[in-house]
Design a protein around this motif. Sequence first.
Motif, PDB file in Angstrom:
ATOM      1  N   TYR A 121       4.136   6.040  -5.295  1.00  0.00           N
ATOM      2  CA  TYR A 121       4.851   6.540  -6.683  1.00  0.00           C
ATOM      3  C   TYR A 121       3.478   6.787  -7.498  1.00  0.00           C
ATOM      4  O   TYR A 121       3.230   7.015  -8.444  1.00  0.00           O
ATOM      5  CB  TYR A 121       5.424   5.349  -7.076  1.00  0.00           C
ATOM      6  CG  TYR A 121       6.682   5.101  -6.496  1.00  0.00           C
ATOM      7  CD1 TYR A 121       7.801   6.370  -6.999  1.00  0.00           C
ATOM      8  CD2 TYR A 121       7.042   3.872  -5.997  1.00  0.00           C
ATOM      9  CE1 TYR A 121       9.086   6.408  -6.124  1.00  0.00           C
ATOM     10  CE2 TYR A 121       8.192   4.192  -4.817  1.00  0.00           C
ATOM     11  CZ  TYR A 121       9.166   5.120  -4.580  1.00  0.00           C
ATOM     12  OH  TYR A 121      10.830   4.785  -5.042  1.00  0.00           O
ATOM     13  N   GLU A 122       2.658   6.865  -6.410  1.00  0.00           N
ATOM     14  CA  GLU A 122       0.589   7.412  -7.219  1.00  0.00           C
ATOM     15  C   GLU A 122       0.479   6.466  -8.348  1.00  0.00           C
ATOM     16  O   GLU A 122       0.342   6.756  -9.802  1.00  0.00           O
ATOM     17  CB  GLU A 122       0.971   8.612  -8.077  1.00  0.00           C
ATOM     18  CG  GLU A 122       1.501  10.179  -7.048  1.00  0.00           C
ATOM     19  CD  GLU A 122       1.043  11.148  -7.610  1.00  0.00           C
ATOM     20  OE1 GLU A 122       0.795  11.762  -8.454  1.00  0.00           O
ATOM     21  OE2 GLU A 122       1.348  12.185  -6.617  1.00  0.00           O
ATOM     22  N   HIS A 123       0.731   5.117  -7.874  1.00  0.00           N
ATOM     23  CA  HIS A 123      -0.053   4.096  -8.962  1.00  0.00           C
ATOM     24  C   HIS A 123      -1.260   3.648  -8.730  1.00  0.00           C
ATOM     25  O   HIS A 123      -1.811   2.536  -9.307  1.00  0.00           O
ATOM     26  CB  HIS A 123       1.097   2.626  -9.014  1.00  0.00           C
ATOM     27  CG  HIS A 123       2.377   3.174  -8.876  1.00  0.00           C
ATOM     28  ND1 HIS A 123       3.008   3.633  -9.982  1.00  0.00           N
ATOM     29  CD2 HIS A 123       4.146   2.710  -8.401  1.00  0.00           C
ATOM     30  CE1 HIS A 123       4.213   3.712 -10.098  1.00  0.00           C
ATOM     31  NE2 HIS A 123       5.255   3.367  -9.184  1.00  0.00           N
ATOM     32  N   GLU A 124      -1.936   4.530  -8.106  1.00  0.00           N
ATOM     33  CA  GLU A 124      -3.221   4.146  -8.365  1.00  0.00           C
ATOM     34  C   GLU A 124      -4.348   3.784  -9.549  1.00  0.00           C
ATOM     35  O   GLU A 124      -4.706   2.634  -9.689  1.00  0.00           O
ATOM     36  CB  GLU A 124      -4.360   5.231  -6.921  1.00  0.00           C
ATOM     37  CG  GLU A 124      -3.524   4.698  -5.729  1.00  0.00           C
ATOM     38  CD  GLU A 124      -2.367   6.425  -5.288  1.00  0.00           C
ATOM     39  OE1 GLU A 124      -2.158   6.574  -4.461  1.00  0.00           O
ATOM     40  OE2 GLU A 124      -1.965   6.625  -6.493  1.00  0.00           O
TER      41      GLU A 124
ATOM     42  N   ARG B 177      -6.990   0.085 -13.292  1.00  0.00           N
ATOM     43  CA  ARG B 177      -7.052   0.762 -15.109  1.00  0.00           C
ATOM     44  C   ARG B 177      -6.276  -0.749 -16.110  1.00  0.00           C
ATOM     45  O   ARG B 177      -6.901  -1.049 -16.345  1.00  0.00           O
ATOM     46  CB  ARG B 177      -6.328   1.818 -15.803  1.00  0.00           C
ATOM     47  CG  ARG B 177      -6.715   2.820 -14.663  1.00  0.00           C
ATOM     48  CD  ARG B 177      -6.367   4.535 -15.967  1.00  0.00           C
ATOM     49  NE  ARG B 177      -6.766   5.762 -15.879  1.00  0.00           N
ATOM     50  CZ  ARG B 177      -6.027   6.651 -15.676  1.00  0.00           C
ATOM     51  NH1 ARG B 177      -5.089   6.538 -16.302  1.00  0.00           N
ATOM     52  NH2 ARG B 177      -6.886   7.805 -15.367  1.00  0.00           N
ATOM     53  N   TRP B 178      -5.061  -1.345 -15.539  1.00  0.00           N
ATOM     54  CA  TRP B 178      -4.647  -2.104 -15.526  1.00  0.00           C
ATOM     55  C   TRP B 178      -4.337  -3.635 -14.885  1.00  0.00           C
ATOM     56  O   TRP B 178      -4.570  -4.459 -16.081  1.00  0.00           O
ATOM     57  CB  TRP B 178      -2.818  -1.759 -16.211  1.00  0.00           C
ATOM     58  CG  TRP B 178      -2.701  -1.211 -16.864  1.00  0.00           C
ATOM     59  CD1 TRP B 178      -2.643   0.587 -16.222  1.00  0.00           C
ATOM     60  CD2 TRP B 178      -3.203  -0.827 -18.159  1.00  0.00           C
ATOM     61  NE1 TRP B 178      -2.335   1.426 -17.950  1.00  0.00           N
ATOM     62  CE2 TRP B 178      -2.399   0.430 -18.659  1.00  0.00           C
ATOM     63  CE3 TRP B 178      -2.935  -1.991 -19.031  1.00  0.00           C
ATOM     64  CZ2 TRP B 178      -2.707   0.817 -20.464  1.00  0.00           C
ATOM     65  CZ3 TRP B 178      -3.326  -1.373 -20.484  1.00  0.00           C
ATOM     66  CH2 TRP B 178      -2.807   0.103 -21.064  1.00  0.00           C
ATOM     67  N   VAL B 179      -4.891  -3.321 -13.560  1.00  0.00           N
ATOM     68  CA  VAL B 179      -4.465  -4.102 -13.240  1.00  0.00           C
ATOM     69  C   VAL B 179      -6.147  -5.205 -12.985  1.00  0.00           C
ATOM     70  O   VAL B 179      -7.255  -5.023 -13.402  1.00  0.00           O
ATOM     71  CB  VAL B 179      -4.683  -4.313 -11.758  1.00  0.00           C
ATOM     72  CG1 VAL B 179      -4.799  -6.008 -10.638  1.00  0.00           C
ATOM     73  CG2 VAL B 179      -3.146  -4.199 -11.055  1.00  0.00           C
TER      74      VAL B 179
ATOM     75  N   GLN C  58     -10.970   8.386  -7.555  1.00  0.00           N
ATOM     76  CA  GLN C  58     -10.928   8.596  -8.517  1.00  0.00           C
ATOM     77  C   GLN C  58     -10.625   8.098  -9.638  1.00  0.00           C
ATOM     78  O   GLN C  58     -10.427   8.682 -10.959  1.00  0.00           O
ATOM     79  CB  GLN C  58      -9.420   9.831  -7.911  1.00  0.00           C
ATOM     80  CG  GLN C  58      -9.783  10.402  -6.532  1.00  0.00           C
ATOM     81  CD  GLN C  58      -8.832  10.745  -6.152  1.00  0.00           C
ATOM     82  OE1 GLN C  58      -7.733  11.044  -7.199  1.00  0.00           O
ATOM     83  NE2 GLN C  58      -8.336  12.092  -5.482  1.00  0.00           N
ATOM     84  N   HIS C  59     -10.459   6.597 -10.072  1.00  0.00           N
ATOM     85  CA  HIS C  59      -9.716   6.364 -11.018  1.00  0.00           C
ATOM     86  C   HIS C  59     -10.939   5.212 -10.898  1.00  0.00           C
ATOM     87  O   HIS C  59     -10.682   4.591 -12.763  1.00  0.00           O
ATOM     88  CB  HIS C  59      -7.939   5.529 -11.581  1.00  0.00           C
ATOM     89  CG  HIS C  59      -7.521   6.703 -10.427  1.00  0.00           C
ATOM     90  ND1 HIS C  59      -6.776   7.860 -12.103  1.00  0.00           N
ATOM     91  CD2 HIS C  59      -6.759   6.907  -9.747  1.00  0.00           C
ATOM     92  CE1 HIS C  59      -6.369   8.887 -11.453  1.00  0.00           C
ATOM     93  NE2 HIS C  59      -6.049   8.289  -9.650  1.00  0.00           N
TER      94      HIS C  59
ATOM     95  N   ALA D 263       0.768  -1.178  -0.048  1.00  0.00           N
ATOM     96  CA  ALA D 263       0.404  -0.083   0.155  1.00  0.00           C
ATOM     97  C   ALA D 263       1.175   1.094  -0.040  1.00  0.00           C
ATOM     98  O   ALA D 263       0.566   2.127  -0.665  1.00  0.00           O
ATOM     99  CB  ALA D 263      -0.928  -0.034   1.263  1.00  0.00           C
ATOM    100  N   GLN D 264       1.852   1.625   0.574  1.00  0.00           N
ATOM    101  CA  GLN D 264       2.399   2.889   0.781  1.00  0.00           C
ATOM    102  C   GLN D 264       3.589   2.044  -0.502  1.00  0.00           C
ATOM    103  O   GLN D 264       3.263   4.241  -1.449  1.00  0.00           O
ATOM    104  CB  GLN D 264       3.495   1.775   1.839  1.00  0.00           C
ATOM    105  CG  GLN D 264       3.107   2.776   3.328  1.00  0.00           C
ATOM    106  CD  GLN D 264       4.270   2.338   4.603  1.00  0.00           C
ATOM    107  OE1 GLN D 264       5.398   1.863   4.716  1.00  0.00           O
ATOM    108  NE2 GLN D 264       3.960   3.165   5.613  1.00  0.00           N
ATOM    109  N   LEU D 265       4.129   1.471  -0.998  1.00  0.00           N
ATOM    110  CA  LEU D 265       4.685   2.027  -2.581  1.00  0.00           C
ATOM    111  C   LEU D 265       3.660   2.549  -3.237  1.00  0.00           C
ATOM    112  O   LEU D 265       3.925   2.687  -4.405  1.00  0.00           O
ATOM    113  CB  LEU D 265       5.676   0.259  -3.182  1.00  0.00           C
ATOM    114  CG  LEU D 265       6.435   0.513  -1.865  1.00  0.00           C
ATOM    115  CD1 LEU D 265       7.063  -1.216  -2.359  1.00  0.00           C
ATOM    116  CD2 LEU D 265       7.813   0.827  -1.795  1.00  0.00           C
TER     117      LEU D 265
END
Length: 433
Positions: A324-327, A332-334, A376-377, A318-320
């Motif tokens: 790096y704002e990978h939300e 979208r991709w997972v 948000q995504h 969760a921290q990583l």
Amino acid sequence: MLRTYAQSAEIEQVFLQEKVPYRLVGAVPFYRRAEVTTLTAYLELALADLDLMNGEELSTSRREKVQKLWRTVANRPSRYLKTADVEAIARQAWRGANPGLSARELQRRPARACPQALDAAGHLAGLLSEDMGTTPGKDVLLDFVSAIGYREYLIASAPTQEFGEERAGSIDALAEMAQTRSLGALITHLAELHEQVRYEEQLQRRGNQDVPRVTLMTAFRAKGLEWPVVIIPDCIAGIFGNKPSADAAASEEERRVFYVAMTRAQKELHLITGDDDDTTDFLKQVAYESVVGQHHRLAGLLQRDPGTWTAVDTLEAAQLLGRYEHEAFVQRWVDRTYRARLLGRFTALQGQLARQGRDDVRQAAGRALDLTRYAQHGPVDHLAPEMEKAFPDLAAVCEILTQPTAPASARSSAVKKNLASTLWAERPRKASI
């Protein structure tokens, strides 16, 4: 993704030899660029001269080819030769019936009409010796380039300084190909590559357009475009580095170019770096080894089922992802099923920590595990309820969360410097280093 087209020489050579289909966008293949074909023409003239000096007679077809090459390069760089002067040398030099009329001997004779023309013909003889057929030719080739002022000519005749320097870079790339080859062997090697290029073009004309190809282009031409996988070679100071300028904004232009190149990747980004003292400062300044190490760790976590994660694993993921704002990537991709288990595990840990009765732990857990930025995504409902199973190591997470400065990664992996790891794919299965 290239910074300049001069970088494509070695890459194209490998692709052609390994028969890897590719397309070069925005430039002609390295072996057909004017600055390269001009130098190879000079080399062929010198080889013909050398053969004549050794008593060999040129065939009619070869002599005609040599004369054509001479007409092409006579004023590259500019010598202000008149057409009549160029034709005079073409008629007199490289004639097999009389080796005394080779370019080398022609230069020694009195220049009745055009001394600068005869001097031009003699440059090759003075610099390209009989060793050109047997010994590595890099230094000799660069000496010749310097003697005729070819690098300066390319820069001065280019529409912009940068374009001129890029053309001059092709000279260095060609010289590198002669690092372990004689100049004679270099000519043969280039001819073979030309044949492979022609074969590739024939396949394209026959309709094989659907064959997957590697795309080569510069970062300038890539603006607004994206690819699933992007590889950036030569992430070194000599290629990507700020140029001295009185204008601070202009000096930062190279950093923006590097940023554009890196952000063309949709799923995987590979950075080919240099030695310790050669890697571009743009990477050093953001502690790239730490960033890559943390993504390597994250890729390892995402290879596993979140249901197998400990509380420490879950917090670290969760921290990583948040740091790096990978939300957006997750949403979208997972894969949807995997995403439900991933976010469900975050929610489960947050809930169990909230029930510990400690406000400091609850607040810290909310900051690290909250799903607001994911929402948000895309939707964050349909979370996997089976992720609610207990975490046996909650005490360890409570300690991490209440430390004055919580580490972003409890177990960051060491990384090699030569290749940045694959960030991850839709659901990463392998992290390459």
